[in-house]
Design a protein around this motif. Structure first.
Motif, PDB file in Angstrom:
ATOM      1  N   LYS A   1       0.822  -1.221   0.000  1.00  0.00           N
ATOM      2  CA  LYS A   1       0.000   0.000   0.000  1.00  0.00           C
ATOM      3  C   LYS A   1       0.848   1.260   0.000  1.00  0.00           C
ATOM      4  N   ARG A   2       1.956   1.232   0.749  1.00  0.00           N
ATOM      5  CA  ARG A   2       2.836   2.402   0.779  1.00  0.00           C
ATOM      6  C   ARG A   2       3.494   2.633  -0.585  1.00  0.00           C
ATOM      7  N   GLN A   3       3.865   1.553  -1.255  1.00  0.00           N
ATOM      8  CA  GLN A   3       4.492   1.671  -2.571  1.00  0.00           C
ATOM      9  C   GLN A   3       3.492   2.127  -3.625  1.00  0.00           C
ATOM     10  N   SER A   4       2.231   1.754  -3.444  1.00  0.00           N
ATOM     11  CA  SER A   4       1.192   2.092  -4.416  1.00  0.00           C
ATOM     12  C   SER A   4       0.782   3.558  -4.342  1.00  0.00           C
ATOM     13  N   ASN A   5       1.040   4.204  -3.202  1.00  0.00           N
ATOM     14  CA  ASN A   5       0.635   5.611  -3.038  1.00  0.00           C
ATOM     15  C   ASN A   5       1.666   6.571  -3.535  1.00  0.00           C
TER      16      ASN A   5
END
Length: 171
Positions: free
Chosen positions: A167-171
């Motif tokens: 999720k952090r990489q996707s944001n």
């Protein structure tokens, strides 16, 4: 990274430590209330307990991440299964949820739990040991030591951590 875990149970703390190996982190265990019954009897109740612990651990500690781990049982047509759920709370994210291994509990244990007893004391009596919940857990007893409570919860924390990173990489 500061990680707060909503429990002082040594097995749950060890699971977080193992899942975060290779990261620079500090763990702050805090006593939190699950907000559910002492013996969660459904997946939904066990998930709610994990989320409540993660949110509370996050809120009271000022940590980067709050983790809640909760064990429970789930009744099925095949019998009563041991279940375990975890939740991770981080700033700016809804709680992340993951579940783990399940095993069928022996009928003599299931009867006691469905009658209102809690798994920890039932397992202490059954195994003729003290603090099974802080050591191998029911899963360790009933898998003949092949999987213990630390390993079971480590798997859940790794699932949480992987989702958090994604999720952090996707944001």
């Amino acid at each position: 990274m500061l990680i707060s875990i909503g429990s002082k149970n040594p097995a749950k703390i060890a699971a977080v430590e193992q899942a975060f190996q290779g990261y620079a982190f500090e763990i702050v265990p805090v006593d939190t209330e699950s907000g559910v019954s002492e013996q969660p009897l459904t997946d939904e109740e066990t998930i709610r307990g994990a989320i409540n612990r993660a949110v509370s651990a996050f809120d009271v500690s000022g940590a980067d991440i709050g983790i809640g781990l909760e064990g429970g049982v789930q009744k099925t047509e095949h019998g009563l299964f041991l279940c375990n759920w975890g939740a991770l709370r981080a700033r700016g994210m809804e709680p992340i949820i993951a579940g783990g291994a399940r095993i069928l509990l022996p009928e003599e244990i299931a009867i006691q739990l469905l009658a209102g007893e809690e798994l920890g004391p039932v397992m202490d009596k059954f195994a003729k040991k003290q603090n099974v919940r802080k050591k191998e857990g029911a899963v360790g007893i009933f898998t003949n030591g092949k999987i213990d409570r630390v390993e079971m919860f480590t798997h859940v924390v790794k699932l949480l951590l992987g989702q958090y990173e994604f999720k952090r990489q996707s944001n």
